[in-house]
Design a protein around this motif. Structure first.
Motif, PDB file in Angstrom:
ATOM      1  N   ALA A  21      39.695  52.785  66.691  1.00  0.00           N
ATOM      2  CA  ALA A  21      39.944  54.040  67.405  1.00  0.00           C
ATOM      3  C   ALA A  21      39.084  55.162  66.824  1.00  0.00           C
ATOM      4  N   GLY A  22      39.020  55.240  65.493  1.00  0.00           N
ATOM      5  CA  GLY A  22      38.180  56.260  64.874  1.00  0.00           C
ATOM      6  C   GLY A  22      36.708  56.048  65.169  1.00  0.00           C
ATOM      7  N   TYR A  23      36.265  54.797  65.168  1.00  0.00           N
ATOM      8  CA  TYR A  23      34.851  54.500  65.450  1.00  0.00           C
ATOM      9  C   TYR A  23      34.462  54.935  66.855  1.00  0.00           C
ATOM     10  N   ARG A  24      35.332  54.697  67.837  1.00  0.00           N
ATOM     11  CA  ARG A  24      35.004  55.036  69.229  1.00  0.00           C
ATOM     12  C   ARG A  24      34.806  56.545  69.386  1.00  0.00           C
ATOM     13  N   VAL A  25      35.651  57.327  68.729  1.00  0.00           N
ATOM     14  CA  VAL A  25      35.523  58.784  68.834  1.00  0.00           C
ATOM     15  C   VAL A  25      34.222  59.252  68.175  1.00  0.00           C
ATOM     16  N   LEU A  26      33.981  58.745  66.962  1.00  0.00           N
ATOM     17  CA  LEU A  26      32.765  59.155  66.249  1.00  0.00           C
ATOM     18  C   LEU A  26      31.502  58.691  66.980  1.00  0.00           C
ATOM     19  N   ALA A  27      31.533  57.471  67.533  1.00  0.00           N
ATOM     20  CA  ALA A  27      30.373  56.961  68.258  1.00  0.00           C
ATOM     21  C   ALA A  27      30.118  57.768  69.528  1.00  0.00           C
ATOM     22  N   MET A  28      31.171  58.221  70.177  1.00  0.00           N
ATOM     23  CA  MET A  28      31.006  59.049  71.374  1.00  0.00           C
ATOM     24  C   MET A  28      30.354  60.383  71.016  1.00  0.00           C
ATOM     25  N   ILE A  29      30.811  60.992  69.902  1.00  0.00           N
ATOM     26  CA  ILE A  29      30.214  62.257  69.457  1.00  0.00           C
ATOM     27  C   ILE A  29      28.747  62.051  69.077  1.00  0.00           C
ATOM     28  N   TYR A  30      28.447  60.937  68.447  1.00  0.00           N
ATOM     29  CA  TYR A  30      27.068  60.639  68.058  1.00  0.00           C
ATOM     30  C   TYR A  30      26.168  60.487  69.278  1.00  0.00           C
ATOM     31  N   ALA A  31      26.667  59.766  70.308  1.00  0.00           N
ATOM     32  CA  ALA A  31      25.870  59.572  71.522  1.00  0.00           C
ATOM     33  C   ALA A  31      25.593  60.903  72.216  1.00  0.00           C
ATOM     34  N   VAL A  32      26.602  61.781  72.272  1.00  0.00           N
ATOM     35  CA  VAL A  32      26.405  63.107  72.876  1.00  0.00           C
ATOM     36  C   VAL A  32      25.401  63.916  72.062  1.00  0.00           C
ATOM     37  N   GLY A  33      25.470  63.789  70.743  1.00  0.00           N
ATOM     38  CA  GLY A  33      24.528  64.513  69.894  1.00  0.00           C
ATOM     39  C   GLY A  33      23.098  64.062  70.107  1.00  0.00           C
ATOM     40  N   LEU A  34      22.882  62.760  70.264  1.00  0.00           N
ATOM     41  CA  LEU A  34      21.530  62.265  70.541  1.00  0.00           C
ATOM     42  C   LEU A  34      20.989  62.833  71.841  1.00  0.00           C
ATOM     43  N   PHE A  35      21.838  62.881  72.841  1.00  0.00           N
ATOM     44  CA  PHE A  35      21.403  63.434  74.139  1.00  0.00           C
ATOM     45  C   PHE A  35      21.091  64.924  74.018  1.00  0.00           C
ATOM     46  N   ALA A  36      21.968  65.644  73.306  1.00  0.00           N
ATOM     47  CA  ALA A  36      21.748  67.091  73.177  1.00  0.00           C
ATOM     48  C   ALA A  36      20.440  67.382  72.444  1.00  0.00           C
ATOM     49  N   ALA A  37      20.067  66.540  71.500  1.00  0.00           N
ATOM     50  CA  ALA A  37      18.845  66.778  70.730  1.00  0.00           C
ATOM     51  C   ALA A  37      17.582  66.481  71.524  1.00  0.00           C
ATOM     52  N   ALA A  38      17.688  65.658  72.562  1.00  0.00           N
ATOM     53  CA  ALA A  38      16.482  65.268  73.309  1.00  0.00           C
ATOM     54  C   ALA A  38      16.653  65.468  74.806  1.00  0.00           C
ATOM     55  N   HIS A  39      17.538  66.369  75.232  1.00  0.00           N
ATOM     56  CA  HIS A  39      17.817  66.502  76.664  1.00  0.00           C
ATOM     57  C   HIS A  39      16.605  67.029  77.444  1.00  0.00           C
ATOM     58  N   ASP A  40      15.714  67.719  76.768  1.00  0.00           N
ATOM     59  CA  ASP A  40      14.543  68.257  77.469  1.00  0.00           C
ATOM     60  C   ASP A  40      13.632  67.148  77.983  1.00  0.00           C
ATOM     61  N   GLY A  41      13.679  65.982  77.354  1.00  0.00           N
ATOM     62  CA  GLY A  41      12.816  64.885  77.779  1.00  0.00           C
ATOM     63  C   GLY A  41      13.428  64.021  78.863  1.00  0.00           C
ATOM     64  N   PHE A  42      14.648  64.299  79.306  1.00  0.00           N
ATOM     65  CA  PHE A  42      15.301  63.496  80.339  1.00  0.00           C
ATOM     66  C   PHE A  42      14.811  63.930  81.713  1.00  0.00           C
ATOM     67  N   THR A  43      14.578  62.962  82.565  1.00  0.00           N
ATOM     68  CA  THR A  43      14.130  63.271  83.936  1.00  0.00           C
ATOM     69  C   THR A  43      15.292  63.689  84.825  1.00  0.00           C
ATOM     70  N   ARG A  44      16.439  63.164  84.584  1.00  0.00           N
ATOM     71  CA  ARG A  44      17.650  63.519  85.358  1.00  0.00           C
ATOM     72  C   ARG A  44      18.782  63.826  84.378  1.00  0.00           C
ATOM     73  N   PRO A  45      18.709  64.939  83.692  1.00  0.00           N
ATOM     74  CA  PRO A  45      19.741  65.270  82.692  1.00  0.00           C
ATOM     75  C   PRO A  45      21.126  65.445  83.292  1.00  0.00           C
ATOM     76  N   TRP A  46      21.188  65.893  84.551  1.00  0.00           N
ATOM     77  CA  TRP A  46      22.501  66.092  85.165  1.00  0.00           C
ATOM     78  C   TRP A  46      23.277  64.783  85.292  1.00  0.00           C
ATOM     79  N   LEU A  47      22.569  63.659  85.532  1.00  0.00           N
ATOM     80  CA  LEU A  47      23.233  62.360  85.618  1.00  0.00           C
ATOM     81  C   LEU A  47      23.757  61.952  84.248  1.00  0.00           C
ATOM     82  N   ALA A  48      22.968  62.232  83.201  1.00  0.00           N
ATOM     83  CA  ALA A  48      23.415  61.921  81.847  1.00  0.00           C
ATOM     84  C   ALA A  48      24.637  62.759  81.468  1.00  0.00           C
ATOM     85  N   VAL A  49      24.615  64.053  81.852  1.00  0.00           N
ATOM     86  CA  VAL A  49      25.760  64.927  81.552  1.00  0.00           C
ATOM     87  C   VAL A  49      27.016  64.409  82.242  1.00  0.00           C
ATOM     88  N   ALA A  50      26.877  63.980  83.513  1.00  0.00           N
ATOM     89  CA  ALA A  50      28.027  63.432  84.241  1.00  0.00           C
ATOM     90  C   ALA A  50      28.555  62.181  83.544  1.00  0.00           C
TER      91      ALA A  50
END
Length: 412
Positions: A21-50
């Motif tokens: 349970a703890g791993y899933r929460v931390l892994a979710m935060i990590y995945a969001v952090g990776l996206f936030a750090a490189a969102h400028d390079g995404f072609t369809r960031p709105w789909l990733a945000v959804a």
């Protein structure tokens, strides 16, 4: 007499669910952090945000589902894995092509491993192999070619999940074995307790009827013969033991469970003065030497010691004769209580106790030694032919269950 249930629950699996349970929460935060750090390079960031919005809500809302094996159902696992696979497969649609070919992370990133590990903890290594294989296929489809880093990540998840699934299966088997062992031990102790009670009452009465019937003769002799047959049958039953009843775990998902029933008795009260329980044994043929101060023991220990002394005196009367003299000596030591029963009878021939136990005559084995063994103490029988017999009973003092002022002073 009122009774209460005591439940012993053993589970090495439950900590895995909490860690997951703890791993899933931390892994979710990590995945969001990776996206936030490189969102400028995404072609369809709105789909990733959804996608991350759905992933975040799903992860937090389903925390109770990964609290135990019972809560983690097959439909939940299927939807959870589908969400991870969807994130992997839509990564090329949302991210830049060059980043995908360069080995950039997928949208769910390491969160996918949490989904696979849920399969492993729930169903073992076979379920883990199935889930990790589906993740491997999705990763290969997302990358378009079996690149080294992709294969490395796929193999790592596959091996780790299968290993954890196998460990969980071994742990569950060990818990079941331990539960069965505790169950058998509890049944054996109960059998020995019943055997002691039977020996102290029914078997002695039957033996007396047999002896008296043989002396009186006539119809009494026939009654004595029947009593002797019943004594032999009952001794055989007592020495042979009973088959313990199987008790299934009430909730195997929460670990192996053993349920035993205990009686509420004087154990719930205060300590007992052992002298008061031994005093009735004193008489013209039995001397009692005791300390001037109370000899306090826990109620169950005091009763069992007194019963063992009674069994020893019964053996004196039976084997040394009604005219034999006996002496009871009580010694109150700081860590244990020692009670010695000595007689002036003819003594016990060498090997007689072992022979009697083999014949099912368990007076010493159960009524004396068995009682002291259950208390964590010991009983030693010392006998020299022609010089009487001495039975030394030692029982440890459980200071935490007594109001012995010396014990409290030492604890302070």
């Amino acid at each position: 007499m009122a009774q209460r249930d005591r439940v012993m629950r053993m589970s090495v699996e439950q900590p895995l669910w909490r860690a997951l349970a703890g791993y899933r929460v931390l892994a979710m935060i990590y995945a969001v952090g990776l996206f936030a750090a490189a969102h400028d390079g995404f072609t369809r960031p709105w789909l990733a945000v959804a996608y991350f919005a759905v992933l975040g809500v799903w992860t937090l809302a389903t925390l109770p589902k990964v609290a135990s094996a019972a809560a983690c159902t097959k439909p939940f696992l299927a939807v959870d894995l589908a969400l991870a696979l969807t994130g992997i497969l839509i990564t090329p649609v949302t991210d830049a092509v060059q980043r995908v070919h360069d080995g950039g992370p997928t949208l769910p990133s390491i969160w996918t491993a949490g989904s696979v590990l849920a399969f492993a903890v729930k169903g073992g290594w076979r379920w883990a192999a199935l889930a990790s294989t589906l993740v491997a296929v999705a990763n290969l489809v997302e990358r378009g070619s079996p690149a080294r880093d992709t294969v490395h990540n796929v193999v790592l998840v596959w091996v780790a999940s299968i290993a954890i699934g196998y460990v969980v299966e071994v742990a569950r088997a060990s818990e079941r074995t331990l539960a069965r062992a505790l169950e058998i031990e509890a049944a054996t102790r109960e059998r020995e307790r019943l055997a002691r009670d039977i020996h102290d009452s029914v078997l002695q009465v039957l033996a007396m009827v047999q002896r008296r019937g043989a002396v009186i003769g006539g119809e009494a002799a026939e009654l004595g013969r029947l009593a002797g047959e019943q004594e032999v049958a009952l001794r055989t039953l007592v020495s042979g033991g009973l088959v313990p009843v199987s008790r299934a775990s009430e909730d195997t998902a929460r670990g192996a469970v053993v349920r035993t029933v205990e009686e509420d008795g004087p154990e719930d009260g205060g300590p007992v003065d052992l002298r008061s329980l031994l005093a009735p044994h004193a008489g013209s043929r039995v001397g009692l030497a005791e300390p001037g101060a109370p000899v306090t023991l826990a109620p169950d220990a005091a009763r069992e010691v007194a019963a063992a002394v009674g069994a020893a005196l019964d053996n004196v009367r039976r084997h040394a004769g009604e005219q034999a003299r006996a002496w009871i000596l009580v010694e109150d030591e700081p860590d244990e209580v020692i009670v010695t029963v000595r007689d002036d009878g003819p003594g016990i021939p060498e090997g007689r106790l072992a022979q009697a136990e083999g014949e099912g005559r368990l007076g010493v084995a159960l009524s004396i030694r068995g009682r002291l063994r259950d208390l964590g103490g010991s009983a030693e029988v010392i006998s020299v032919p022609g010089q009487g017999t001495e039975v030394e009973l030692r029982v440890p003092r459980r200071r935490q269950e007594t109001n012995d002022p010396r014990g409290k002073a030492e604890q302070r």
